[in-house]
Design a protein around this motif. Structure first.
Motif, PDB file in Angstrom:
ATOM      1  N   LEU A 220       0.812  -1.219   0.000  1.00 51.97           N
ATOM      2  CA  LEU A 220       0.000   0.000   0.000  1.00 51.97           C
ATOM      3  C   LEU A 220       0.847   1.271   0.000  1.00 51.97           C
ATOM      4  O   LEU A 220       0.324   2.364  -0.177  1.00 51.97           O
ATOM      5  CB  LEU A 220      -0.944   0.003   1.203  1.00 51.97           C
ATOM      6  N   GLY A 221       2.137   1.131   0.208  1.00 52.38           N
ATOM      7  CA  GLY A 221       3.021   2.286   0.255  1.00 52.38           C
ATOM      8  C   GLY A 221       2.960   3.120  -1.006  1.00 52.38           C
ATOM      9  O   GLY A 221       3.001   2.600  -2.113  1.00 52.38           O
ATOM     10  N   GLY A 222       2.819   4.422  -0.840  1.00 52.12           N
ATOM     11  CA  GLY A 222       2.785   5.343  -1.964  1.00 52.12           C
ATOM     12  C   GLY A 222       1.424   5.486  -2.617  1.00 52.12           C
ATOM     13  O   GLY A 222       1.253   6.292  -3.515  1.00 52.12           O
ATOM     14  N   ARG A 223       0.459   4.710  -2.178  1.00 48.76           N
ATOM     15  CA  ARG A 223      -0.889   4.817  -2.745  1.00 48.76           C
ATOM     16  C   ARG A 223      -1.686   5.809  -1.919  1.00 48.76           C
ATOM     17  O   ARG A 223      -1.749   5.693  -0.710  1.00 48.76           O
ATOM     18  CB  ARG A 223      -1.565   3.448  -2.775  1.00 48.76           C
ATOM     19  N   SER A 224      -2.297   6.751  -2.584  1.00 48.71           N
ATOM     20  CA  SER A 224      -2.961   7.832  -1.857  1.00 48.71           C
ATOM     21  C   SER A 224      -4.475   7.648  -1.747  1.00 48.71           C
ATOM     22  O   SER A 224      -5.168   8.578  -1.346  1.00 48.71           O
ATOM     23  CB  SER A 224      -2.643   9.174  -2.515  1.00 48.71           C
ATOM     24  N   GLN A 225      -4.986   6.454  -2.083  1.00 53.36           N
ATOM     25  CA  GLN A 225      -6.412   6.224  -1.896  1.00 53.36           C
ATOM     26  C   GLN A 225      -6.742   6.333  -0.417  1.00 53.36           C
ATOM     27  O   GLN A 225      -5.989   5.888   0.440  1.00 53.36           O
ATOM     28  CB  GLN A 225      -6.834   4.838  -2.405  1.00 53.36           C
ATOM     29  N   VAL A 226      -7.881   6.926  -0.129  1.00 47.85           N
ATOM     30  CA  VAL A 226      -8.276   7.180   1.252  1.00 47.85           C
ATOM     31  C   VAL A 226      -8.270   5.901   2.072  1.00 47.85           C
ATOM     32  O   VAL A 226      -7.753   5.875   3.195  1.00 47.85           O
ATOM     33  CB  VAL A 226      -9.673   7.860   1.297  1.00 47.85           C
ATOM     34  N   GLU A 227      -8.823   4.814   1.524  1.00 51.33           N
ATOM     35  CA  GLU A 227      -8.900   3.577   2.295  1.00 51.33           C
ATOM     36  C   GLU A 227      -7.516   3.007   2.602  1.00 51.33           C
ATOM     37  O   GLU A 227      -7.294   2.437   3.667  1.00 51.33           O
ATOM     38  CB  GLU A 227      -9.773   2.524   1.604  1.00 51.33           C
ATOM     39  N   ALA A 228      -6.557   3.199   1.700  1.00 50.21           N
ATOM     40  CA  ALA A 228      -5.196   2.736   1.937  1.00 50.21           C
ATOM     41  C   ALA A 228      -4.536   3.546   3.053  1.00 50.21           C
ATOM     42  O   ALA A 228      -3.917   2.990   3.961  1.00 50.21           O
ATOM     43  CB  ALA A 228      -4.372   2.822   0.661  1.00 50.21           C
ATOM     44  N   VAL A 229      -4.678   4.855   2.988  1.00 48.52           N
ATOM     45  CA  VAL A 229      -4.070   5.725   4.001  1.00 48.52           C
ATOM     46  C   VAL A 229      -4.683   5.457   5.376  1.00 48.52           C
ATOM     47  O   VAL A 229      -3.972   5.364   6.380  1.00 48.52           O
ATOM     48  CB  VAL A 229      -4.215   7.209   3.608  1.00 48.52           C
ATOM     49  N   GLU A 230      -6.001   5.295   5.425  1.00 50.70           N
ATOM     50  CA  GLU A 230      -6.660   5.018   6.700  1.00 50.70           C
ATOM     51  C   GLU A 230      -6.194   3.697   7.288  1.00 50.70           C
ATOM     52  O   GLU A 230      -5.931   3.601   8.488  1.00 50.70           O
ATOM     53  CB  GLU A 230      -8.179   5.007   6.525  1.00 50.70           C
ATOM     54  N   ALA A 231      -6.077   2.668   6.450  1.00 49.80           N
ATOM     55  CA  ALA A 231      -5.633   1.357   6.935  1.00 49.80           C
ATOM     56  C   ALA A 231      -4.184   1.415   7.421  1.00 49.80           C
ATOM     57  O   ALA A 231      -3.838   0.813   8.449  1.00 49.80           O
ATOM     58  CB  ALA A 231      -5.785   0.317   5.840  1.00 49.80           C
ATOM     59  N   LEU A 232      -3.347   2.155   6.707  1.00 44.23           N
ATOM     60  CA  LEU A 232      -1.953   2.288   7.132  1.00 44.23           C
ATOM     61  C   LEU A 232      -1.846   3.056   8.442  1.00 44.23           C
ATOM     62  O   LEU A 232      -1.061   2.697   9.321  1.00 44.23           O
ATOM     63  CB  LEU A 232      -1.134   2.969   6.036  1.00 44.23           C
ATOM     64  N   ALA A 233      -2.638   4.105   8.594  1.00 45.01           N
ATOM     65  CA  ALA A 233      -2.624   4.869   9.843  1.00 45.01           C
ATOM     66  C   ALA A 233      -3.074   3.994  11.005  1.00 45.01           C
ATOM     67  O   ALA A 233      -2.485   4.037  12.092  1.00 45.01           O
ATOM     68  CB  ALA A 233      -3.519   6.101   9.718  1.00 45.01           C
ATOM     69  N   GLN A 234      -4.076   3.183  10.774  1.00 40.37           N
ATOM     70  CA  GLN A 234      -4.559   2.276  11.814  1.00 40.37           C
ATOM     71  C   GLN A 234      -3.498   1.221  12.145  1.00 40.37           C
ATOM     72  O   GLN A 234      -3.351   0.814  13.300  1.00 40.37           O
ATOM     73  CB  GLN A 234      -5.845   1.606  11.352  1.00 40.37           C
ATOM     74  N   ALA A 235      -2.741   0.786  11.144  1.00 40.21           N
ATOM     75  CA  ALA A 235      -1.711  -0.228  11.353  1.00 40.21           C
ATOM     76  C   ALA A 235      -0.546   0.283  12.201  1.00 40.21           C
ATOM     77  O   ALA A 235       0.241  -0.518  12.699  1.00 40.21           O
ATOM     78  CB  ALA A 235      -1.201  -0.739  10.018  1.00 40.21           C
ATOM     79  N   LEU A 236      -0.452   1.585  12.394  1.00 44.75           N
ATOM     80  CA  LEU A 236       0.603   2.123  13.260  1.00 44.75           C
ATOM     81  C   LEU A 236       0.434   1.685  14.705  1.00 44.75           C
ATOM     82  O   LEU A 236       1.361   1.809  15.503  1.00 44.75           O
ATOM     83  CB  LEU A 236       0.625   3.656  13.175  1.00 44.75           C
ATOM     84  N   THR A 237      -0.737   1.161  15.050  1.00 43.66           N
ATOM     85  CA  THR A 237      -0.990   0.672  16.407  1.00 43.66           C
ATOM     86  C   THR A 237      -0.993  -0.849  16.479  1.00 43.66           C
ATOM     87  O   THR A 237      -1.394  -1.412  17.499  1.00 43.66           O
ATOM     88  CB  THR A 237      -2.338   1.210  16.929  1.00 43.66           C
ATOM     89  N   ASP A 238      -0.551  -1.520  15.425  1.00 46.04           N
ATOM     90  CA  ASP A 238      -0.509  -2.988  15.408  1.00 46.04           C
ATOM     91  C   ASP A 238       0.393  -3.488  16.536  1.00 46.04           C
ATOM     92  O   ASP A 238       1.341  -2.809  16.935  1.00 46.04           O
ATOM     93  CB  ASP A 238       0.023  -3.478  14.060  1.00 46.04           C
ATOM     94  N   ARG A 239       0.087  -4.664  17.043  1.00 47.64           N
ATOM     95  CA  ARG A 239       0.863  -5.214  18.159  1.00 47.64           C
ATOM     96  C   ARG A 239       2.273  -5.652  17.751  1.00 47.64           C
ATOM     97  O   ARG A 239       3.152  -5.790  18.582  1.00 47.64           O
ATOM     98  CB  ARG A 239       0.118  -6.379  18.800  1.00 47.64           C
TER      99      ARG A 239
END
Length: 89
Positions: A50-69
């Motif tokens: 998903l890196g470099g993809r600016s689709q909203v759903e990709a960015v939201e999922a990546l931001a959420q993944a910053l809290t992955d265990r």
């Protein structure tokens, strides 16, 4: 002979297009893997994809993944977000 080669090429392209159409949206699939995969390695691979993809759903999922265990998933998500472009030239 040329007619046979042309037909083979046509059917090859048709099959490739058909399999891509059946595969669905690769970004949506990667978002789903990032959110739902049990293995950290699969989530990290999805984040890198998903890196470099600016689709909203990709960015939201990546931001959420910053809290992955798992640190490897957080690192992949942060790196992927770092690859985004702001759209300005």
């Amino acid at each position: 002979m040329r007619r046979i080669l042309s037909l083979a090429l046509f059917f090859g392209l048709l099959c490739a297009w058909g399999s891509a159409a059946l595969a669905g949206d690769p970004v949506r699939d990667a978002v789903k893997r990032l959110q739902k995969a049990r293995k950290a390695q699969e989530r990290a691979v999805a984040a890198r994809f998903l890196g470099g993809r600016s689709q909203v759903e990709a960015v939201e999922a990546l931001a959420q993944a910053l809290t992955d265990r798992e640190p490897s998933v957080r690192e992949a998500a942060a790196s992927a977000l770092g690859n985004l472009r702001d759209g300005r030239a």
